[in-house]
Design an enzyme around this catalytic site. Structure first.
Site, PDB file in Angstrom:
ATOM      1  N   GLU A   1       0.882  -1.176   0.000  1.00 52.24           N
ATOM      2  CA  GLU A   1       0.000   0.000   0.000  1.00 52.24           C
ATOM      3  C   GLU A   1       0.914   1.218   0.000  1.00 52.24           C
ATOM      4  OE1 GLU A   1      -3.288   0.085  -0.100  1.00 52.24           O
ATOM      5  OE2 GLU A   1      -3.836  -1.998   0.325  1.00 52.24           O
TER       6      GLU A   1
ATOM      7  N   CYS B   1      -2.122   9.234   2.149  1.00 47.91           N
ATOM      8  CA  CYS B   1      -1.800   8.636   0.852  1.00 47.91           C
ATOM      9  C   CYS B   1      -2.828   9.035  -0.198  1.00 47.91           C
ATOM     10  CB  CYS B   1      -1.747   7.121   0.999  1.00 47.91           C
ATOM     11  SG  CYS B   1      -3.191   6.448   1.820  1.00 47.91           S
TER      12      CYS B   1
HETATM   13  N1  LIG Z   1      -1.584   3.273   0.141  1.00 48.92           N
HETATM   14  C1  LIG Z   1      -1.830   3.401   1.423  1.00 48.92           C
HETATM   15  O1  LIG Z   1      -2.761   2.819   1.948  1.00 48.92           O
HETATM   16  C2  LIG Z   1      -0.978   4.289   2.298  1.00 48.92           C
HETATM   17  C3  LIG Z   1      -1.463   4.661   3.559  1.00 48.92           C
HETATM   18  C4  LIG Z   1      -0.687   5.500   4.351  1.00 48.92           C
HETATM   19  C5  LIG Z   1       0.541   5.954   3.910  1.00 48.92           C
HETATM   20  N2  LIG Z   1       0.985   5.585   2.682  1.00 48.92           N
HETATM   21  C6  LIG Z   1       2.266   6.129   2.191  1.00 48.92           C
HETATM   22  O2  LIG Z   1       3.279   6.071   3.209  1.00 48.92           O
HETATM   23  C7  LIG Z   1       4.223   7.118   3.033  1.00 48.92           C
HETATM   24  C8  LIG Z   1       4.427   7.868   4.320  1.00 48.92           C
HETATM   25  O3  LIG Z   1       4.772   7.048   5.350  1.00 48.92           O
HETATM   26  P1  LIG Z   1       6.295   6.918   5.901  1.00 48.92           P
HETATM   27  O4  LIG Z   1       7.037   8.180   5.692  1.00 48.92           O
HETATM   28  O5  LIG Z   1       6.233   6.343   7.275  1.00 48.92           O
HETATM   29  O6  LIG Z   1       6.841   5.867   4.882  1.00 48.92           O
HETATM   30  P2  LIG Z   1       8.197   5.057   4.952  1.00 48.92           P
HETATM   31  O7  LIG Z   1       8.247   4.313   3.701  1.00 48.92           O
HETATM   32  O8  LIG Z   1       9.352   5.908   5.312  1.00 48.92           O
HETATM   33  O9  LIG Z   1       7.990   4.062   6.178  1.00 48.92           O
HETATM   34  C9  LIG Z   1       6.909   3.150   6.252  1.00 48.92           C
HETATM   35  C10 LIG Z   1       7.335   1.964   7.070  1.00 48.92           C
HETATM   36  O10 LIG Z   1       8.299   1.226   6.315  1.00 48.92           O
HETATM   37  C11 LIG Z   1       9.459   1.011   7.107  1.00 48.92           C
HETATM   38  N3  LIG Z   1      10.587   0.867   6.197  1.00 48.92           N
HETATM   39  C12 LIG Z   1      11.133   1.809   5.401  1.00 48.92           C
HETATM   40  N4  LIG Z   1      12.143   1.270   4.665  1.00 48.92           N
HETATM   41  C13 LIG Z   1      12.208  -0.038   5.017  1.00 48.92           C
HETATM   42  C14 LIG Z   1      13.044  -1.118   4.611  1.00 48.92           C
HETATM   43  N5  LIG Z   1      13.998  -0.955   3.706  1.00 48.92           N
HETATM   44  N6  LIG Z   1      12.863  -2.323   5.192  1.00 48.92           N
HETATM   45  C15 LIG Z   1      11.889  -2.501   6.117  1.00 48.92           C
HETATM   46  N7  LIG Z   1      11.060  -1.520   6.540  1.00 48.92           N
HETATM   47  C16 LIG Z   1      11.221  -0.304   5.986  1.00 48.92           C
HETATM   48  C17 LIG Z   1       9.508   2.219   8.022  1.00 48.92           C
HETATM   49  O11 LIG Z   1      10.353   2.003   9.133  1.00 48.92           O
HETATM   50  C18 LIG Z   1       8.044   2.331   8.386  1.00 48.92           C
HETATM   51  O12 LIG Z   1       7.701   1.369   9.368  1.00 48.92           O
HETATM   52  C19 LIG Z   1       3.631   7.999   1.958  1.00 48.92           C
HETATM   53  O13 LIG Z   1       4.236   7.720   0.730  1.00 48.92           O
HETATM   54  C20 LIG Z   1       2.165   7.590   1.941  1.00 48.92           C
HETATM   55  O14 LIG Z   1       1.492   7.888   0.758  1.00 48.92           O
HETATM   56  C21 LIG Z   1       0.260   4.768   1.870  1.00 48.92           C
HETATM   57  C1  LIG Z   2      -7.187   6.649   4.166  1.00 51.44           C
HETATM   58  N1  LIG Z   2      -6.537   7.449   5.186  1.00 51.44           N
HETATM   59  C2  LIG Z   2      -6.642   8.844   4.823  1.00 51.44           C
HETATM   60  C3  LIG Z   2      -7.248   7.259   6.463  1.00 51.44           C
HETATM   61  C4  LIG Z   2      -5.163   7.003   5.356  1.00 51.44           C
HETATM   62  C5  LIG Z   2      -4.212   7.130   4.237  1.00 51.44           C
HETATM   63  O1  LIG Z   2      -3.094   7.664   4.370  1.00 51.44           O
END
Ligand SMILES: NC(=O)c1ccc[n+]([C@@H]2O[C@H](COP(=O)([O-])OP(=O)(O)OC[C@H]3O[C@@H](n4cnc5c(N)ncnc54)[C@H](O)[C@@H]3O)[C@@H](O)[C@H]2O)c1
Ligand SMILES: C[N+](C)(C)CC=O
Length: 460
Positions: A232, A266
C-alpha cells in the site's frame, strides 16, 4: 542510538526513546509467532470474532489516552485522532461481524453430477506487517483485523516515530484475548527485516504500507525469498472538477480534503484539475483558504494548522516545495516553513506545475496544492492519468452521468463520484501502478494472506 523515539513535532522535544530489538529478540519473536499459529488457527472464527469485538470496545474506552499518544508522536490534532480511533472501532467490528461469511467455502461451478469442488479458505501462518506513522492505529487495524480474524499470527514493525502507540496496540490485543504470541510488536531495523524475518521459512508473507522506497526495498527481499506481499504505497490522487453550480463550496470541499491530517495522507487530493470556465474563481477561493490557515497547538482540540509529523518530514517537504518553486511553478499562497521549534509549514498553492518539474510526478506529503486548468473532459482524463501512481481519485459534476463517464476512464484503484475520497471499513482500499499491489478493508482484505485450498470430491 535507537531509531524508535517519541519526538513531539509541535515542540521539537524528544519525549521517550525505546531500544531497538536485538537479533536474538527478533529470532525469538518469530519463533513464538510461528508456534502460536498452530493453536490460534485452530480457534473458531466465532472465538476470534468475539476477541475483535472486544478490541473495538477497548479502543472506545481508552479513546482519550490513545488520542493523546498519537498527538504526541506525530502531531495529529486531537479531534482528528479521535476520528481515527472511531474508524478503527468500525474496522474491528466489521471483521468481527463478517469474518465467518468471508471465510465460507465457495462452491465451484462446472463440476459433473458425481463430483463436488469447492475452495476452502485457510490462514497461512505468521505474517509481518510494516506500517507508517501517518495513521498509526488505522494502518495497523486494516492489516491486523482481517488477518487475526482469518487465524494468521502477526509480527508488527511500526514506524520509528510510533513506539508508544505500537506498544499500546499490542497491549490492547492481549487485553482483549489475543494470545500473547499471536500478535507481537517488534522494534526491528530494516536490516533485521531483510536478513532475519523474510528469509525465514517461519514467515509466510509481508504487508507494507509506506513510501515507494520502502515498498520496493521490502518487496525485493520478499521476492528473493518467494514471499507473498501486499503493498500500500503513496499516491498523487487527482480530484477533477468538471463543473459546479457553487464553485466556492467546491473549493472549500477540495481544500478540506487536502488539509486532512495536514496533507499527510496517501489518498489526499494532491492534484486538482479544474475546467477552465470555473478555474479562476476556484483558484482564488482556494488561495484565500490556504492563506487563512494559521498554526495551532494540536493538543488543544483546536483544528487550526498542525505541525508536520517530524522535523525530518518538514525538511523533506520543504526540499520538494523549494524544488517546485525553482522549477518555475507559480506560487499563489504560502511556500515557506515557519521559524518555530515545531515542524510547522505554510500550506502552499502552486499552479503551472509541468511535466519534468519536481512535484508533477512526485508525491508531496504535506499541505501542498497543485492546480491544473483544462479545457475538456478528455484533457482532464489525460492529465489525471499522467502519473506513475494510481491510488484514488474523485470526479465532481452537477451531472452525475458526466462524472461517471470521466471517472470510468481514470486509472486508479478507487474512484469516488461527487464526494471526496474516504476510507470506510467496508470499502476495499488500494491502488494500481506504483501505488501498490493488493487490497485492504472490505471483503477483499480477507482474500490476501489466505490459502484458497481446492477441495475436490468424487461422489461414489
Ligand atoms: N496506500 C496506502 O494505503 C498508504 C497509507 C498511508 C501511507 N501511505 C504512504 O506512506 C508514506 C508515508 O509514510 P512513511 O514516511 O512512514 O513511509 P516510509 O516508507 O518511510 O515508512 C513506512 C514503514 O516502512 C518502514 N521501512 C522503510 N524502509 C524499510 C526497509 N527498507 N525495510 C523494512 N522496513 C522499511 C519504516 O520504518 C516504516 O515502518 C507515503 O508515501 C504515503 O502515501 C500509503
Ligand atoms: C485513508 N486514510 C486517509 C485514512 C489514510 C491514508 O493515508
Amino acid at each position: 542510538m535507537s531509531i524508535y523515539q517519541v519526538l513531539n513535532p509541535a515542540t521539537g522535544e524528544v519525549v521517550e526513546t525505546y531500544p531497538t530489538a536485538t537479533d536474538e529478540q527478533i529470532v525469538d519473536a518469530q519463533d513464538r509467532s510461528a508456534a502460536a499459529f498452530t493453536s490460534w488457527s485452530e480457534t473458531t472464527v466465532q472465538e476470534r470474532a468475539a476477541i475483535l469485538t472486544k478490541v473495538a470496545d477497548i479502543y472506545g474506552e481508552r479513546s482519550d489516552e490513545l488520542a493523546e499518544i498519537i498527538n504526541m508522536e506525530m502531531g495529529k490534532a486531537i479531534p482528528e485522532a479521535k476520528g481515527e480511533i472511531k474508524l478503527c472501532q468500525l474496522i474491528y467490528r466489521y471483521f468481527a461481524d463478517h469474518a465467518e461469511a468471508f471465510m465460507a467455502d465457495e462452491q465451484l461451478r462446472g463440476t459433473s453430477e458425481d463430483e463436488e469442488a469447492f475452495v476452502r479458505r485457510k490462514p497461512v501462518g505468521s505474517l509481518l506487517g510494516i506500517m507508517p506513522w501517518n495513521f498509526p492505529y488505522y494502518q495497523v487495524a486494516r492489516f491486523a483485523a482481517p488477518n487475526l480474524a482469518l487465524g494468521n499470527t502477526i509480527l508488527l514493525k511500526h514506524a520509528p516515530q510510533d513506539p508508544k502507540s505500537s506498544a499500546v496496540m499490542e497491549e490492547i490485543f492481549h487485553q482483549a484475548g489475543v494470545p500473547k504470541d499471536a500478535y507481537i510488536n517488534i522494534y526491528a531495523t530494516n536490516e533485521q527485516v531483510a536478513d532475519i524475518i523474510l528469509p525465514s521459512p517461519k514467515n509466510q508473507g509481508v504487508s507494507v504500507t509506506g513510501s515507494e522506497r520502502a515498498g520496493s526495498a521490502v518487496a525485493a527481499e520478499a521476492g528473493k525469498n518467494l514471499k507473498k506481499v501486499v503493498l500500500e504505497m503513496g499516491g498523487s490522487d487527482p480530484y477533477v472538477l468538471l463543473d459546479s453550480s457553487d464553485v466556492k463550496k467546491s473549493a472549500k470541499t477540495f481544500f478540506q480534503a487536502r488539509m486532512g491530517n495536514n496533507g499527510q495522507a496517501c489518498n489526499s487530493p494532491k492534484r486538482m484539475i479544474v475546467m477552465e470556465d470555473i478555474y479562476d474563481e476556484f483558484a482564488s477561493e482556494l488561495t484565500s483558504l490556504a492563506k487563512a490557515a494559521i498554526p495551532a497547538d494540536p493538543s488543544t482540540g483546536d483544528t487550526g494548522l498542525s505541525p508536520l509529523s517530524s522535523p525530518a518530514a518538514r525538511e523533506r517537504f520543504m526540499e520538494q516545495v523549494d524544488a517546485v518553486k525553482a522549477g518555475g511553478a507559480t506560487v499563489l499562497a504560502g511556500g515557506d516553513a515557519y521559524d518555530t521549534p515545531g515542524s510547522y509549514v505554510q500550506p502552499v498553492v502552486f499552479e503551472g506545475v509541468k511535466p519534468g518539474m519536481r512535484g508533477y510526478h512526485e508525491e508531496l506529503f504535506g499541505p501542498a496544492f497543485m492546480l491544473f486548468k483544462v479545457g475538456s473532459d478528455d484533457e482532464a482524463v489525460e492529465l489525471a492519468n499522467d502519473t506513475p501512481f494510481g491510488l484514488g481519485s474523485a470526479v465532481f459534476s452537477d451531472d452525475l452521468e458526466r462524472a461517471e463517464r470521466v471517472g470510468s476512464k481514470i486509472e486508479a484503484g478507487m474512484v469516488f463520484l461527487n464526494t471526496p475520497e474516504g476510507s470506510r471499513e467496508h470499502l476495499p482500499f488500494g491502488g494500481v501502478k506504483r501505488s501498490g499491489v493488493g487490497r485492504e478493508l472490505g471483503p477483499l482484505a480477507m482474500d490476501e494472506f489466505v490459502n484458497k485450498q481446492l477441495v475436490f470430491k468424487k461422489k461414489r
